[in-house]
Design an enzyme around this catalytic site. Sequence first.
Site, short mmCIF file in Angstrom:
data_model
loop_
_atom_site.label_atom_id
_atom_site.label_comp_id
_atom_site.label_asym_id
_atom_site.label_seq_id
_atom_site.Cartn_x
_atom_site.Cartn_y
_atom_site.Cartn_z
N THR A 20 0.83 -1.22 0.00
CA THR A 20 0.00 0.00 0.00
C THR A 20 0.85 1.25 0.00
O THR A 20 0.45 2.29 -0.52
CB THR A 20 -0.93 -0.02 1.23
OG1 THR A 20 -1.81 -1.12 1.09
CG2 THR A 20 -1.73 1.25 1.37
N TYR A 34 -8.31 0.84 -3.08
CA TYR A 34 -7.23 1.30 -3.94
C TYR A 34 -6.51 0.07 -4.46
O TYR A 34 -6.81 -1.06 -4.07
CB TYR A 34 -6.24 2.17 -3.14
CG TYR A 34 -5.70 1.43 -1.93
CD1 TYR A 34 -6.35 1.50 -0.70
CD2 TYR A 34 -4.59 0.60 -2.05
CE1 TYR A 34 -5.89 0.77 0.40
CE2 TYR A 34 -4.13 -0.14 -0.96
CZ TYR A 34 -4.78 -0.05 0.25
OH TYR A 34 -4.33 -0.78 1.32
N SER A 67 1.54 -7.55 -0.47
CA SER A 67 2.33 -8.47 0.36
C SER A 67 1.58 -9.74 0.74
O SER A 67 2.20 -10.70 1.18
CB SER A 67 2.85 -7.76 1.61
OG SER A 67 1.83 -7.60 2.56
N THR A 100 1.70 -4.22 4.26
CA THR A 100 1.61 -4.44 5.70
C THR A 100 1.03 -5.81 6.06
O THR A 100 1.18 -6.25 7.20
CB THR A 100 0.75 -3.35 6.38
OG1 THR A 100 -0.53 -3.33 5.75
CG2 THR A 100 1.42 -2.01 6.28
N ASP A 101 0.37 -6.47 5.10
CA ASP A 101 -0.31 -7.73 5.45
C ASP A 101 0.66 -8.81 5.93
O ASP A 101 0.33 -9.59 6.82
CB ASP A 101 -1.12 -8.26 4.26
CG ASP A 101 -2.36 -7.41 4.01
OD1 ASP A 101 -2.68 -6.56 4.85
OD2 ASP A 101 -3.01 -7.60 2.96
N LYS A 173 0.62 -6.98 12.85
CA LYS A 173 -0.49 -6.13 12.40
C LYS A 173 -1.72 -6.52 13.20
O LYS A 173 -2.21 -7.63 13.08
CB LYS A 173 -0.71 -6.32 10.91
CG LYS A 173 -1.76 -5.38 10.31
CD LYS A 173 -1.84 -5.58 8.79
CE LYS A 173 -2.80 -4.61 8.16
NZ LYS A 173 -2.79 -4.70 6.69
N GLU A 294 -1.92 -27.48 29.05
CA GLU A 294 -3.03 -27.84 28.16
C GLU A 294 -2.84 -29.19 27.46
O GLU A 294 -3.76 -29.96 27.32
CB GLU A 294 -3.29 -26.78 27.07
CG GLU A 294 -3.65 -25.42 27.57
CD GLU A 294 -5.12 -25.29 27.96
OE1 GLU A 294 -5.85 -26.28 27.82
OE2 GLU A 294 -5.49 -24.20 28.40
N1 LIG Z 1 -1.62 -1.86 3.87
C1 LIG Z 1 -1.14 -2.77 3.02
O1 LIG Z 1 0.00 -2.66 2.64
C2 LIG Z 1 -2.04 -3.89 2.62
C3 LIG Z 1 -1.75 -4.55 1.30
N2 LIG Z 1 -2.73 -5.56 1.05
C4 LIG Z 1 -0.38 -5.25 1.29
O2 LIG Z 1 -0.04 -5.91 2.22
O3 LIG Z 1 0.31 -5.15 0.31
#
Ligand SMILES: NC(=O)C[C@H](N)C(=O)O
Length: 337
Positions: A20, A34, A67, A100-101, A173, A294
């Site tokens: 992103t 986007y 990602s 970020t994923d 995340k 457990e």
């Molecule tokens: N905020 C992000 O970067 C999400 C995006 N789907 C990625 O991981 O490339």
Amino acid sequence: KEAQTQQKLANVVVLATGGTIAGAGASAANSATYQAAKVGIEQLIAGVPELSQLANVRGEQVMQIASESITNDNLLQLGRRVAELADSADVDGIVITHGTDTLEETAYFLNLVEKTDKPIVVVGSMRPGTAMSADGMLNLYNAVAVASSKEARGKGVLVTMNDEIQSGRDVSKMINIKTEAFKSAWGPLGMVVEGKSYWFRLPAKRHTMDSEFDIKTIKSLPDVEIAYSYGNVSDTAYKALAQSGAKAIIHAGTGNGSVSSRVVPTLQALRKDGVQIIRSSHVNAGGFVLRNAEQPDDKNDWVVAHDLNPQKARILAMVALTKTNDSKELQRMFWEY
Ligand SMILES: NC(=O)C[C@H](N)C(=O)O
């Protein structure tokens, strides 16, 4: 005088992978709708002219993907390029722009396999650069600031999001719609404000220089898969993953990595067939799985992931399995890294 100042600046390479932070939306109101991985590295760097005051910055487009689609081969390709740059005398720090994923997975992978004390900083954004209040510019500025600082050396792979400096090992995340998306159960290592880093704590786990893993000796990564668990879970996924060749299965368990009685016999049988069973937890704010709590792990010959969430446990399991298939050794590594 100006030439002298230029010389004193650190040399930072920004490796771009997409995400992103390189995304673009139809209008400034599109903060969540986007396309990721659209904008090239030269444009990203040109979008933050203030970078030139922090460091001599140059960019490289390593890949251009969202990602969620990063493969093991992509990880190895990125890891090898980072190692080459870290070996270059004219590189002082490395920044990786990333979606970020799976940013937490890549950051942890690099933390395990890069034999360098030079700063490696992974950074992304929650909003595309075309959106109002886009967070990518500042996150990138902060990443370059940290990567060019001497104090960031030897602290493992770092993540700069939302003004915080996080350990790439710990950070995850936690929410997908806020700019304060990245948290660590054990707190950030520091803050970066107006280009200056403020440190508060150090990572306690083995990483980079002190790691027994080295990207230069890893040819490929074995198949490690994750099975999500719940009370009424069936053993279909576990069996299918083992049948398709998984060397280890991360049990994304409830609570303390607990295992539904419906699948315990299958997991015991799979271990007897040679598949490593690694108990992790999918609780939201961070699991804490203890051995023989457990489940009788000694008797079952299972491994616990301790505080590593399932996706991070998968990364360590893959890297660890390049060295050993001994469950006791794997467990040692899960305590140490
Ligand atoms: N905020 C992000 O970067 C999400 C995006 N789907 C990625 O991981 O490339």
